[in-house]
Design a protein around this motif. Sequence first.
Motif, PDB file in Angstrom:
ATOM      1  N   GLU A  44      20.335  11.900-105.288  1.00  0.00           N
ATOM      2  CA  GLU A  44      21.546  12.287-104.696  1.00  0.00           C
ATOM      3  C   GLU A  44      22.055  11.201-103.745  1.00  0.00           C
ATOM      4  OE1 GLU A  44      22.495  15.578-101.412  1.00  0.00           O
ATOM      5  OE2 GLU A  44      21.224  16.477-102.909  1.00  0.00           O
ATOM      6  N   LEU A  45      21.133  10.611-102.990  1.00  0.00           N
ATOM      7  CA  LEU A  45      21.530   9.685-101.840  1.00  0.00           C
ATOM      8  C   LEU A  45      22.235   8.377-102.692  1.00  0.00           C
ATOM      9  CD1 LEU A  45      21.268   8.144 -99.410  1.00  0.00           C
ATOM     10  CD2 LEU A  45      19.020   7.310 -99.910  1.00  0.00           C
ATOM     11  N   LEU A  46      21.591   7.968-103.745  1.00  0.00           N
ATOM     12  CA  LEU A  46      22.151   6.728-104.522  1.00  0.00           C
ATOM     13  C   LEU A  46      23.581   7.472-105.262  1.00  0.00           C
ATOM     14  CD1 LEU A  46      19.126   5.600-106.753  1.00  0.00           C
ATOM     15  CD2 LEU A  46      20.136   4.352-104.612  1.00  0.00           C
ATOM     16  N   GLY A  47      23.819   8.706-105.678  1.00  0.00           N
ATOM     17  CA  GLY A  47      24.863   9.082-105.995  1.00  0.00           C
ATOM     18  C   GLY A  47      26.092   9.103-105.084  1.00  0.00           C
ATOM     19  N   ARG A  48      25.631   9.554-103.922  1.00  0.00           N
ATOM     20  CA  ARG A  48      26.808   9.413-102.659  1.00  0.00           C
ATOM     21  C   ARG A  48      27.164   7.868-102.452  1.00  0.00           C
ATOM     22  NH1 ARG A  48      22.971  13.185 -99.784  1.00  0.00           N
ATOM     23  NH2 ARG A  48      22.389  11.401 -98.668  1.00  0.00           N
ATOM     24  N   ILE A  49      26.039   7.098-102.391  1.00  0.00           N
ATOM     25  CA  ILE A  49      26.413   5.502-101.879  1.00  0.00           C
ATOM     26  C   ILE A  49      27.337   4.984-103.329  1.00  0.00           C
ATOM     27  CG2 ILE A  49      25.488   3.235-102.075  1.00  0.00           C
ATOM     28  CD1 ILE A  49      22.881   4.671-100.790  1.00  0.00           C
ATOM     29  N   GLN A  50      26.956   5.533-104.478  1.00  0.00           N
ATOM     30  CA  GLN A  50      27.844   5.080-105.734  1.00  0.00           C
ATOM     31  C   GLN A  50      29.196   5.607-105.638  1.00  0.00           C
ATOM     32  OE1 GLN A  50      26.685   6.825-109.136  1.00  0.00           O
ATOM     33  NE2 GLN A  50      27.519   5.352-110.601  1.00  0.00           N
ATOM     34  N   ARG A  51      29.290   6.712-105.391  1.00  0.00           N
ATOM     35  CA  ARG A  51      30.715   7.356-105.188  1.00  0.00           C
ATOM     36  C   ARG A  51      31.703   6.759-103.961  1.00  0.00           C
ATOM     37  NH1 ARG A  51      27.817  11.982-105.958  1.00  0.00           N
ATOM     38  NH2 ARG A  51      27.686  12.545-103.761  1.00  0.00           N
ATOM     39  N   LYS A  52      30.759   6.428-102.864  1.00  0.00           N
ATOM     40  CA  LYS A  52      31.734   5.841-101.962  1.00  0.00           C
ATOM     41  C   LYS A  52      32.039   4.287-102.096  1.00  0.00           C
ATOM     42  CE  LYS A  52      32.649   6.359 -97.388  1.00  0.00           C
ATOM     43  NZ  LYS A  52      32.810   7.548 -96.242  1.00  0.00           N
ATOM     44  N   THR A  53      31.179   3.687-102.766  1.00  0.00           N
ATOM     45  CA  THR A  53      31.317   2.327-102.835  1.00  0.00           C
ATOM     46  C   THR A  53      32.044   1.837-104.236  1.00  0.00           C
ATOM     47  OG1 THR A  53      29.149   1.778-103.949  1.00  0.00           O
ATOM     48  CG2 THR A  53      29.181   1.715-101.342  1.00  0.00           C
ATOM     49  N   GLY A  54      31.875   2.665-105.167  1.00  0.00           N
ATOM     50  CA  GLY A  54      32.352   2.644-106.348  1.00  0.00           C
ATOM     51  C   GLY A  54      31.306   1.524-107.248  1.00  0.00           C
ATOM     52  N   LYS A  55      30.218   1.266-106.853  1.00  0.00           N
ATOM     53  CA  LYS A  55      29.256   0.418-107.424  1.00  0.00           C
ATOM     54  C   LYS A  55      28.442   1.261-108.285  1.00  0.00           C
ATOM     55  CE  LYS A  55      30.339  -3.112-104.782  1.00  0.00           C
ATOM     56  NZ  LYS A  55      31.056  -4.412-105.344  1.00  0.00           N
ATOM     57  N   ALA A  56      28.012   0.492-109.403  1.00  0.00           N
ATOM     58  CA  ALA A  56      26.942   1.039-110.089  1.00  0.00           C
ATOM     59  C   ALA A  56      25.630   1.614-109.630  1.00  0.00           C
ATOM     60  CB  ALA A  56      26.593   0.393-111.446  1.00  0.00           C
ATOM     61  N   LYS A  57      25.034   2.660-109.980  1.00  0.00           N
ATOM     62  CA  LYS A  57      23.586   2.846-109.498  1.00  0.00           C
ATOM     63  C   LYS A  57      22.615   1.588-109.758  1.00  0.00           C
ATOM     64  CE  LYS A  57      23.321   8.012-109.471  1.00  0.00           C
ATOM     65  NZ  LYS A  57      22.535   9.190-109.911  1.00  0.00           N
ATOM     66  N   SER A  58      22.910   1.102-110.965  1.00  0.00           N
ATOM     67  CA  SER A  58      21.923   0.049-111.039  1.00  0.00           C
ATOM     68  C   SER A  58      22.035  -1.099-110.065  1.00  0.00           C
ATOM     69  CB  SER A  58      21.948  -0.500-112.395  1.00  0.00           C
ATOM     70  OG  SER A  58      23.288  -0.952-112.851  1.00  0.00           O
ATOM     71  N   GLU A  59      23.182  -1.501-109.737  1.00  0.00           N
ATOM     72  CA  GLU A  59      23.414  -2.338-108.616  1.00  0.00           C
ATOM     73  C   GLU A  59      22.962  -2.070-107.405  1.00  0.00           C
ATOM     74  OE1 GLU A  59      27.355  -4.785-106.779  1.00  0.00           O
ATOM     75  OE2 GLU A  59      27.622  -3.623-108.625  1.00  0.00           O
ATOM     76  N   ILE A  60      23.371  -0.678-106.938  1.00  0.00           N
ATOM     77  CA  ILE A  60      22.542  -0.483-105.811  1.00  0.00           C
ATOM     78  C   ILE A  60      21.218  -0.480-105.832  1.00  0.00           C
ATOM     79  CG2 ILE A  60      22.662   1.807-104.295  1.00  0.00           C
ATOM     80  CD1 ILE A  60      25.202   2.555-105.394  1.00  0.00           C
ATOM     81  N   LYS A  61      20.452   0.034-106.774  1.00  0.00           N
ATOM     82  CA  LYS A  61      19.051  -0.235-106.779  1.00  0.00           C
ATOM     83  C   LYS A  61      18.728  -1.524-106.905  1.00  0.00           C
ATOM     84  CE  LYS A  61      18.696   3.937-109.686  1.00  0.00           C
ATOM     85  NZ  LYS A  61      18.254   4.143-111.179  1.00  0.00           N
ATOM     86  N   ARG A  62      19.365  -2.343-107.466  1.00  0.00           N
ATOM     87  CA  ARG A  62      18.956  -3.910-107.388  1.00  0.00           C
ATOM     88  C   ARG A  62      18.977  -4.391-106.033  1.00  0.00           C
ATOM     89  NH1 ARG A  62      21.534  -4.136-112.307  1.00  0.00           N
ATOM     90  NH2 ARG A  62      23.450  -5.090-111.241  1.00  0.00           N
ATOM     91  N   PHE A  63      20.043  -3.845-105.393  1.00  0.00           N
ATOM     92  CA  PHE A  63      20.390  -4.500-103.929  1.00  0.00           C
ATOM     93  C   PHE A  63      19.166  -3.996-103.024  1.00  0.00           C
ATOM     94  CE2 PHE A  63      21.713  -3.826 -99.852  1.00  0.00           C
ATOM     95  CZ  PHE A  63      22.091  -4.952 -99.356  1.00  0.00           C
ATOM     96  N   ILE A  64      18.751  -2.597-103.253  1.00  0.00           N
ATOM     97  CA  ILE A  64      17.810  -1.965-102.356  1.00  0.00           C
ATOM     98  C   ILE A  64      16.497  -2.631-102.679  1.00  0.00           C
ATOM     99  CG2 ILE A  64      16.321  -0.076-101.933  1.00  0.00           C
ATOM    100  CD1 ILE A  64      19.018   1.704-102.170  1.00  0.00           C
ATOM    101  N   ASP A  65      16.023  -3.112-104.150  1.00  0.00           N
ATOM    102  CA  ASP A  65      14.793  -3.558-104.386  1.00  0.00           C
ATOM    103  C   ASP A  65      14.688  -4.990-103.822  1.00  0.00           C
ATOM    104  OD1 ASP A  65      14.046  -1.205-105.728  1.00  0.00           O
ATOM    105  OD2 ASP A  65      14.748  -1.903-107.729  1.00  0.00           O
ATOM    106  N   SER A  66      15.869  -5.510-103.836  1.00  0.00           N
ATOM    107  CA  SER A  66      15.896  -6.961-103.331  1.00  0.00           C
ATOM    108  C   SER A  66      15.591  -7.148-101.794  1.00  0.00           C
ATOM    109  CB  SER A  66      17.359  -7.977-103.614  1.00  0.00           C
ATOM    110  OG  SER A  66      18.150  -7.157-102.717  1.00  0.00           O
ATOM    111  N   LEU A  67      15.661  -6.084-101.007  1.00  0.00           N
ATOM    112  CA  LEU A  67      15.275  -6.121 -99.642  1.00  0.00           C
ATOM    113  C   LEU A  67      13.691  -6.234 -99.316  1.00  0.00           C
ATOM    114  CD1 LEU A  67      17.725  -3.473 -98.512  1.00  0.00           C
ATOM    115  CD2 LEU A  67      18.140  -5.642 -98.294  1.00  0.00           C
TER     116      LEU A  67
END
Length: 63
Positions: free
Chosen positions: A40-63
């Motif tokens: 649900e959190l990833l979905g909210r971030i995806q809707r707000k940013t327009g980024k793909a879930k996979s891109e958001i996950k990669r960003f988080i994993d890179s931290l």
Amino acid sequence: MNATIDKLKGNWNIVKGKLKQEYANLTDDDLTYTEGQEDELLGRIQRKTGKAKSEIKRFIDSL
């Protein structure tokens, strides 16, 4: 996905700050984290940013 969930659970304040730096239009409400509702959190971030879930996950994993 497990690495992403581990990052969210263990370092949420750090991850939250980095997400806000990367995606300035995210609000605290967008980034409200409840354990077990990671998709649900990833979905909210995806809707707000327009980024793909996979891109958001990669960003988080890179931290």
